[in-house]
Design a protein around this motif. Structure first.
Motif, PDB file in Angstrom:
ATOM      1  N   ILE A  46       0.840  -1.203   0.000  1.00 52.93           N
ATOM      2  CA  ILE A  46       0.000   0.000   0.000  1.00 52.93           C
ATOM      3  C   ILE A  46       0.873   1.250   0.000  1.00 52.93           C
ATOM      4  O   ILE A  46       0.625   2.190  -0.757  1.00 52.93           O
ATOM      5  CB  ILE A  46      -0.979  -0.026   1.197  1.00 52.93           C
ATOM      6  CG1 ILE A  46      -2.058  -1.084   0.960  1.00 52.93           C
ATOM      7  CG2 ILE A  46      -1.590   1.348   1.445  1.00 52.93           C
ATOM      8  CD1 ILE A  46      -2.865  -1.453   2.195  1.00 52.93           C
ATOM      9  N   GLY A  47       1.910   1.269   0.823  1.00 55.58           N
ATOM     10  CA  GLY A  47       2.816   2.418   0.844  1.00 55.58           C
ATOM     11  C   GLY A  47       3.487   2.654  -0.507  1.00 55.58           C
ATOM     12  O   GLY A  47       3.585   3.794  -0.972  1.00 55.58           O
ATOM     13  N   ALA A  48       3.917   1.574  -1.139  1.00 51.96           N
ATOM     14  CA  ALA A  48       4.550   1.707  -2.450  1.00 51.96           C
ATOM     15  C   ALA A  48       3.563   2.221  -3.489  1.00 51.96           C
ATOM     16  O   ALA A  48       3.907   3.088  -4.314  1.00 51.96           O
ATOM     17  CB  ALA A  48       5.133   0.364  -2.893  1.00 51.96           C
ATOM     18  N   ILE A  80      -5.059   0.817   8.509  1.00 50.24           N
ATOM     19  CA  ILE A  80      -4.997   1.246   7.105  1.00 50.24           C
ATOM     20  C   ILE A  80      -4.926   2.766   7.023  1.00 50.24           C
ATOM     21  O   ILE A  80      -4.088   3.318   6.307  1.00 50.24           O
ATOM     22  CB  ILE A  80      -6.192   0.692   6.318  1.00 50.24           C
ATOM     23  CG1 ILE A  80      -5.972  -0.800   6.061  1.00 50.24           C
ATOM     24  CG2 ILE A  80      -6.394   1.457   5.007  1.00 50.24           C
ATOM     25  CD1 ILE A  80      -7.114  -1.509   5.407  1.00 50.24           C
ATOM     26  N   VAL A  81      -5.780   3.442   7.766  1.00 52.15           N
ATOM     27  CA  VAL A  81      -5.772   4.911   7.762  1.00 52.15           C
ATOM     28  C   VAL A  81      -4.412   5.417   8.221  1.00 52.15           C
ATOM     29  O   VAL A  81      -3.834   6.324   7.610  1.00 52.15           O
ATOM     30  CB  VAL A  81      -6.912   5.468   8.637  1.00 52.15           C
ATOM     31  CG1 VAL A  81      -6.753   6.961   8.868  1.00 52.15           C
ATOM     32  CG2 VAL A  81      -8.270   5.157   7.994  1.00 52.15           C
ATOM     33  N   GLU A  82      -3.876   4.826   9.278  1.00 54.65           N
ATOM     34  CA  GLU A  82      -2.569   5.257   9.779  1.00 54.65           C
ATOM     35  C   GLU A  82      -1.468   5.003   8.755  1.00 54.65           C
ATOM     36  O   GLU A  82      -0.573   5.829   8.567  1.00 54.65           O
ATOM     37  CB  GLU A  82      -2.248   4.552  11.098  1.00 54.65           C
ATOM     38  CG  GLU A  82      -1.010   5.064  11.782  1.00 54.65           C
ATOM     39  CD  GLU A  82      -1.057   6.551  12.140  1.00 54.65           C
ATOM     40  OE1 GLU A  82       0.027   7.182  12.140  1.00 54.65           O
ATOM     41  OE2 GLU A  82      -2.148   7.090  12.415  1.00 54.65           O
ATOM     42  N   GLN A  85       0.994   7.733   7.102  1.00 55.84           N
ATOM     43  CA  GLN A  85       2.450   7.631   7.201  1.00 55.84           C
ATOM     44  C   GLN A  85       3.144   7.944   5.890  1.00 55.84           C
ATOM     45  O   GLN A  85       4.319   8.310   5.872  1.00 55.84           O
ATOM     46  CB  GLN A  85       2.855   6.238   7.690  1.00 55.84           C
ATOM     47  CG  GLN A  85       2.556   5.993   9.146  1.00 55.84           C
ATOM     48  CD  GLN A  85       3.315   6.922  10.067  1.00 55.84           C
ATOM     49  OE1 GLN A  85       4.532   7.086   9.949  1.00 55.84           O
ATOM     50  NE2 GLN A  85       2.605   7.555  10.982  1.00 55.84           N
ATOM     51  N   ALA A  86       2.439   7.827   4.782  1.00 54.63           N
ATOM     52  CA  ALA A  86       3.022   8.132   3.473  1.00 54.63           C
ATOM     53  C   ALA A  86       3.099   9.636   3.207  1.00 54.63           C
ATOM     54  O   ALA A  86       3.781  10.054   2.263  1.00 54.63           O
ATOM     55  CB  ALA A  86       2.207   7.451   2.366  1.00 54.63           C
ATOM     56  N   PRO A 104      -1.150  15.415  -2.363  1.00 57.06           N
ATOM     57  CA  PRO A 104      -2.038  14.956  -3.440  1.00 57.06           C
ATOM     58  C   PRO A 104      -2.184  13.435  -3.483  1.00 57.06           C
ATOM     59  O   PRO A 104      -3.292  12.912  -3.616  1.00 57.06           O
ATOM     60  CB  PRO A 104      -1.386  15.496  -4.712  1.00 57.06           C
ATOM     61  CG  PRO A 104      -0.642  16.715  -4.259  1.00 57.06           C
ATOM     62  CD  PRO A 104      -0.126  16.346  -2.891  1.00 57.06           C
ATOM     63  N   ARG A 105      -1.086  12.719  -3.351  1.00 60.33           N
ATOM     64  CA  ARG A 105      -1.160  11.257  -3.420  1.00 60.33           C
ATOM     65  C   ARG A 105      -1.825  10.672  -2.184  1.00 60.33           C
ATOM     66  O   ARG A 105      -2.571   9.696  -2.270  1.00 60.33           O
ATOM     67  CB  ARG A 105       0.221  10.664  -3.647  1.00 60.33           C
ATOM     68  CG  ARG A 105       0.683  10.933  -5.069  1.00 60.33           C
ATOM     69  CD  ARG A 105       1.938  10.238  -5.422  1.00 60.33           C
ATOM     70  NE  ARG A 105       2.164  10.435  -6.858  1.00 60.33           N
ATOM     71  CZ  ARG A 105       3.336  10.432  -7.414  1.00 60.33           C
ATOM     72  NH1 ARG A 105       4.409  10.218  -6.683  1.00 60.33           N
ATOM     73  NH2 ARG A 105       3.454  10.618  -8.711  1.00 60.33           N
TER      74      ARG A 105
END
Length: 135
Positions: A64-66, A94-96, A100-101, A108-109
């Motif tokens: 998910i981070g990638a 998931i929200v956290e 973190q990203a 924007p992302r």
């Protein structure tokens, strides 16, 4: 089917199956790139996702981070958010993870990813998040 494909298909099934969003994405491209689905199943799931070392939930959070950092990955992000939930990752986690990203991928992302996450959570009737879930 070779052993890599079988291993990858089994891993996909563990995480919620090859159908749904993944199936639609690959199905839409089958007439132009019929091998694309096989490559994804063999390599991404049969070789990489099946490796030991991380449980499925942690592995999905990395993915998910990638995807957030890459941007423009809505179908893949929807699929992996669903897989994360299927692997036991909580909505609050998931929200956290999406938050973190923020310093690395930018507003924007992260805003786009949070919108996708909201849609996935809403589709599973997991909204609104309560304070105890979001902690």
């Amino acid at each position: 089917m070779n052993e890599r494909f079988q291993r990858g298909a089994a891993r996909q099934a563990e995480l919620g199956g090859p159908g749904g969003i993944r199936g639609r994405v690959y199905g839409q491209l089958a007439d132009i790139a019929p091998d694309l689905h096989r490559f994804a199943v063999e390599f991404a799931y049969g070789d990489i996702h099946s490796r030991p070392g991380l449980d499925a939930g942690r592995r999905e959070l990395v993915i998910i981070g990638a995807l957030i950092a890459l941007g423009d990955t809505r179908p893949q992000l929807e699929a992996h958010l669903g897989s994360a939930l299927n692997a036991g990752v909580t909505p609050g986690e998931i929200v956290e993870a999406v938050l973190q990203a923020l310093p690395y991928a930018g507003f924007p992302r992260v805003l786009s990813a949070m919108t996708v996450a909201r849609g996935v959570l809403a589709a599973r009737d997991l909204l609104p998040l309560t304070d105890s879930i979001a902690q």
